[in-house]
Scaffold this motif. Structure first.
Motif, mmCIF file in Angstrom:
data_model
loop_
_atom_site.group_PDB
_atom_site.id
_atom_site.type_symbol
_atom_site.label_atom_id
_atom_site.label_comp_id
_atom_site.label_asym_id
_atom_site.label_seq_id
_atom_site.Cartn_x
_atom_site.Cartn_y
_atom_site.Cartn_z
ATOM 1 N N ARG A 1 0.828 -1.206 0.000
ATOM 2 C CA ARG A 1 0.000 0.000 0.000
ATOM 3 C C ARG A 1 0.867 1.264 0.000
ATOM 4 N NH1 ARG A 1 -2.975 -3.408 3.289
ATOM 5 N NH2 ARG A 1 -2.277 -2.509 5.267
ATOM 6 N N VAL A 2 1.992 1.208 0.708
ATOM 7 C CA VAL A 2 2.909 2.344 0.689
ATOM 8 C C VAL A 2 3.473 2.533 -0.713
ATOM 9 C CG1 VAL A 2 5.114 3.235 1.565
ATOM 10 C CG2 VAL A 2 3.490 2.165 3.124
ATOM 11 N N ALA A 3 3.879 1.438 -1.347
ATOM 12 C CA ALA A 3 4.418 1.536 -2.705
ATOM 13 C C ALA A 3 3.386 2.101 -3.669
ATOM 14 C CB ALA A 3 4.878 0.154 -3.179
ATOM 15 N N GLU A 4 2.161 1.640 -3.550
ATOM 16 C CA GLU A 4 1.104 2.131 -4.430
ATOM 17 C C GLU A 4 0.859 3.625 -4.226
ATOM 18 O OE1 GLU A 4 -3.613 1.173 -5.477
ATOM 19 O OE2 GLU A 4 -2.542 0.010 -3.944
ATOM 20 N N ALA A 5 0.806 4.045 -2.959
ATOM 21 C CA ALA A 5 0.563 5.465 -2.664
ATOM 22 C C ALA A 5 1.741 6.333 -3.102
ATOM 23 C CB ALA A 5 0.296 5.643 -1.173
ATOM 24 N N LEU A 6 2.962 5.832 -2.906
ATOM 25 C CA LEU A 6 4.140 6.595 -3.319
ATOM 26 C C LEU A 6 4.193 6.721 -4.830
ATOM 27 C CD1 LEU A 6 6.730 7.975 -2.316
ATOM 28 C CD2 LEU A 6 7.879 5.760 -2.494
ATOM 29 N N GLY A 7 3.899 5.637 -5.525
ATOM 30 C CA GLY A 7 3.876 5.700 -6.978
ATOM 31 C C GLY A 7 2.821 6.657 -7.495
ATOM 32 N N ALA A 8 1.648 6.667 -6.844
ATOM 33 C CA ALA A 8 0.583 7.585 -7.266
ATOM 34 C C ALA A 8 1.000 9.035 -7.037
ATOM 35 C CB ALA A 8 -0.701 7.266 -6.496
ATOM 36 N N ALA A 9 1.661 9.286 -5.904
ATOM 37 C CA ALA A 9 2.094 10.657 -5.613
ATOM 38 C C ALA A 9 3.147 11.144 -6.599
ATOM 39 C CB ALA A 9 2.645 10.729 -4.185
ATOM 40 N N LEU A 10 3.991 10.221 -7.072
ATOM 41 C CA LEU A 10 5.065 10.595 -7.990
ATOM 42 C C LEU A 10 4.687 10.404 -9.454
ATOM 43 C CD1 LEU A 10 8.009 8.956 -6.036
ATOM 44 C CD2 LEU A 10 7.607 11.412 -6.317
ATOM 45 N N GLY A 11 3.536 9.796 -9.704
ATOM 46 C CA GLY A 11 3.134 9.520 -11.067
ATOM 47 C C GLY A 11 4.067 8.534 -11.755
ATOM 48 N N THR A 12 4.493 7.493 -11.004
ATOM 49 C CA THR A 12 5.542 6.584 -11.479
ATOM 50 C C THR A 12 5.159 5.138 -11.217
ATOM 51 O OG1 THR A 12 7.192 8.267 -10.915
ATOM 52 C CG2 THR A 12 8.002 6.037 -11.286
ATOM 53 N N ARG A 13 5.482 4.266 -12.155
ATOM 54 C CA ARG A 13 5.339 2.833 -11.903
ATOM 55 C C ARG A 13 6.202 2.445 -10.702
ATOM 56 N NH1 ARG A 13 7.205 -0.409 -16.926
ATOM 57 N NH2 ARG A 13 8.505 1.443 -17.221
ATOM 58 N N THR A 14 5.627 1.726 -9.763
ATOM 59 C CA THR A 14 6.350 1.366 -8.538
ATOM 60 C C THR A 14 6.145 -0.095 -8.215
ATOM 61 O OG1 THR A 14 6.026 3.620 -7.698
ATOM 62 C CG2 THR A 14 6.703 1.960 -6.111
ATOM 63 N N ARG A 15 7.221 -0.745 -7.830
ATOM 64 C CA ARG A 15 7.189 -2.139 -7.407
ATOM 65 C C ARG A 15 7.861 -2.262 -6.047
ATOM 66 N NH1 ARG A 15 4.243 -1.779 -10.956
ATOM 67 N NH2 ARG A 15 4.146 -2.922 -12.938
ATOM 68 N N VAL A 16 7.545 -3.342 -5.343
ATOM 69 C CA VAL A 16 8.122 -3.614 -4.031
ATOM 70 C C VAL A 16 9.242 -4.629 -4.178
ATOM 71 C CG1 VAL A 16 7.666 -4.627 -1.757
ATOM 72 C CG2 VAL A 16 5.998 -3.088 -2.790
ATOM 73 N N SER A 17 10.274 -4.495 -3.330
ATOM 74 C CA SER A 17 11.287 -5.550 -3.203
ATOM 75 C C SER A 17 11.601 -5.740 -1.727
ATOM 76 C CB SER A 17 12.567 -5.191 -3.967
ATOM 77 O OG SER A 17 13.294 -4.173 -3.288
ATOM 78 N N TYR A 18 12.205 -6.888 -1.409
ATOM 79 C CA TYR A 18 12.518 -7.213 -0.015
ATOM 80 C C TYR A 18 13.965 -7.668 0.104
ATOM 81 C CZ TYR A 18 7.467 -7.112 0.506
ATOM 82 O OH TYR A 18 6.151 -6.728 0.493
ATOM 83 N N ALA A 19 14.599 -7.264 1.200
ATOM 84 C CA ALA A 19 15.983 -7.651 1.449
ATOM 85 C C ALA A 19 16.082 -9.039 2.054
ATOM 86 C CB ALA A 19 16.655 -6.631 2.370
ATOM 87 N N SER A 20 14.970 -9.544 2.594
ATOM 88 C CA SER A 20 14.971 -10.888 3.187
ATOM 89 C C SER A 20 13.544 -11.393 3.279
ATOM 90 C CB SER A 20 15.588 -10.869 4.592
ATOM 91 O OG SER A 20 14.744 -10.172 5.491
ATOM 92 N N ALA A 21 13.390 -12.679 3.507
ATOM 93 C CA ALA A 21 12.136 -13.336 3.891
ATOM 94 C C ALA A 21 11.098 -13.464 2.785
ATOM 95 C CB ALA A 21 11.492 -12.635 5.094
ATOM 96 N N ALA A 22 11.175 -12.653 1.741
ATOM 97 C CA ALA A 22 10.158 -12.719 0.687
ATOM 98 C C ALA A 22 10.744 -12.184 -0.619
ATOM 99 C CB ALA A 22 8.926 -11.907 1.075
ATOM 100 N N PRO A 23 10.301 -12.711 -1.748
ATOM 101 C CA PRO A 23 10.724 -12.181 -3.044
ATOM 102 C C PRO A 23 9.819 -11.022 -3.449
ATOM 103 C CG PRO A 23 9.382 -14.147 -3.350
ATOM 104 C CD PRO A 23 9.511 -13.960 -1.870
ATOM 105 N N PRO A 24 10.253 -10.225 -4.449
ATOM 106 C CA PRO A 24 11.539 -10.318 -5.144
ATOM 107 C C PRO A 24 12.624 -9.501 -4.451
ATOM 108 C CG PRO A 24 10.191 -8.638 -6.167
ATOM 109 C CD PRO A 24 9.354 -9.222 -5.058
ATOM 110 N N ALA A 25 13.869 -9.844 -4.696
ATOM 111 C CA ALA A 25 14.986 -9.028 -4.245
ATOM 112 C C ALA A 25 15.051 -7.763 -5.094
ATOM 113 C CB ALA A 25 16.284 -9.814 -4.354
ATOM 114 N N VAL A 26 15.785 -6.764 -4.605
ATOM 115 C CA VAL A 26 15.780 -5.469 -5.282
ATOM 116 C C VAL A 26 16.373 -5.563 -6.682
ATOM 117 C CG1 VAL A 26 18.016 -4.729 -4.322
ATOM 118 C CG2 VAL A 26 16.305 -3.019 -5.002
ATOM 119 N N ASP A 27 17.404 -6.387 -6.891
ATOM 120 C CA ASP A 27 17.976 -6.474 -8.232
ATOM 121 C C ASP A 27 16.996 -7.097 -9.208
ATOM 122 O OD1 ASP A 27 18.250 -8.868 -6.818
ATOM 123 O OD2 ASP A 27 20.095 -9.443 -7.827
ATOM 124 N N VAL A 28 16.209 -8.056 -8.725
ATOM 125 C CA VAL A 28 15.191 -8.673 -9.570
ATOM 126 C C VAL A 28 14.117 -7.656 -9.938
ATOM 127 C CG1 VAL A 28 13.400 -10.443 -9.675
ATOM 128 C CG2 VAL A 28 15.630 -10.969 -8.667
#
Length: 264
Positions: free
Chosen positions: A170-197
């Motif tokens: 939800r944070v990613a979605e709201a941040l993307g809407a505020a910036l008018g930018t496609r936004t995806r989530v990544s995680y450093a541990s415990a869940a995919p995808p990693a940031v490079d992916v």
């Protein structure tokens, strides 16, 4: 065993000696990286400066002293009858649901008579991401000076809790809407995808300049790893953690001033 003494533990009083006011206990996750503890202390100093007359104490669930149980015992021993505990957490996952209530219960079982009010975490409460949180993320992203970018990755620490991951989304979605930018989530541990992916997928989908916003409160090994992996994947910039951003200070104080949430 942790010490219950507060000396050197990050207690900040503003407003001069004898400042009156119910203390605030900021409880961070904790890290082996000393930069993380210093970031929490910096936030405590900033909160104290913004709320003159209020003692502000930093504590940590792991790796750094004092822990919240010891901090609560110390505050009680110093004569405080009540305290507001602020979980410095971006999701309401295991640490908020289990560790913090256990720390409060342990303080009471040890005979500390102090009354504890626990606020909501700093991440989304309900379905909405707080405007101050989004503003802080935007501040750090602007400071990273990515120039124009056409896609964004919100890099978070990671959790196995599906509800917590939903709040990050939800944070990613709201941040993307505020910036008018496609936004995806990544995680450093415990869940995919990693940031490079995540960066690679956006670039494969046509994005030419991908920036990374850091959904972290403090620097440490996870943020370091995100910076390296994102750079290798071709990201144009990686933002710094929120640390003591003015918007985060504002968010902490609004959590303090809100009605108490259930369960402490």
């Amino acid at each position: 065993m942790r010490s219950a003494r507060l000396t050197g533990a990050g207690l900040v009083r503003s407003g001069g000696p004898g400042a009156a006011g119910e203390p605030l206990l900021l409880v961070a996750h904790g890290s082996r990286d000393p930069r993380a503890a210093e970031a929490t202390r910096a936030l405590a100093r900033a909160v104290a400066a913004a709320r003159p007359g209020t003692p502000v104490l930093a504590s940590w669930l792991d790796h750094t002293e004092p822990g919240p149980t010891e901090a609560l015992r110390g505050l009680a021993a110093a004569g405080h009858s009540g305290v507001t505990l602020v979980p410095l957490l971006l999701t309401a996952a295991y640490h908020r649901r289990v560790d913090i209530p256990a720390a409060v219960a342990a303080a009471h079982q040890a005979g500390s008579p102090i009354r504890v009010r626990v606020t909501d975490v700093l991440g989304p409460v309900g379905t909405e991401a707080d405007p101050a949180l989004l503003a802080g993320l935007r501040r750090r992203l602007a400071e990273a000076r990515p120039g124009r970018f056409d896609a964004l990755v919100l890099a978070a620490a990671g959790t196995r809790d599906a509800g917590a991951r939903g709040s990050v989304g939800r944070v990613a979605e709201a941040l993307g809407a505020a910036l008018g930018t496609r936004t995806r989530v990544s995680y450093a541990s415990a869940a995919p995808p990693a940031v490079d992916v995540a960066v690679a997928r956006l670039r494969a989908g046509g994005a030419r300049r991908v920036a990374v916003a850091a959904y972290f409160l403090a620097p440490g090994l996870f943020h370091d790893a995100v910076m390296v992996a994102a750079g290798e994947a071709g990201a144009v910039a990686v933002a710094a953690p929120l640390t003591d951003a003015p918007e985060l200070v504002d968010l902490v104080l609004r959590r303090v001033d809100a009605q108490p949430c259930a369960g402490g």
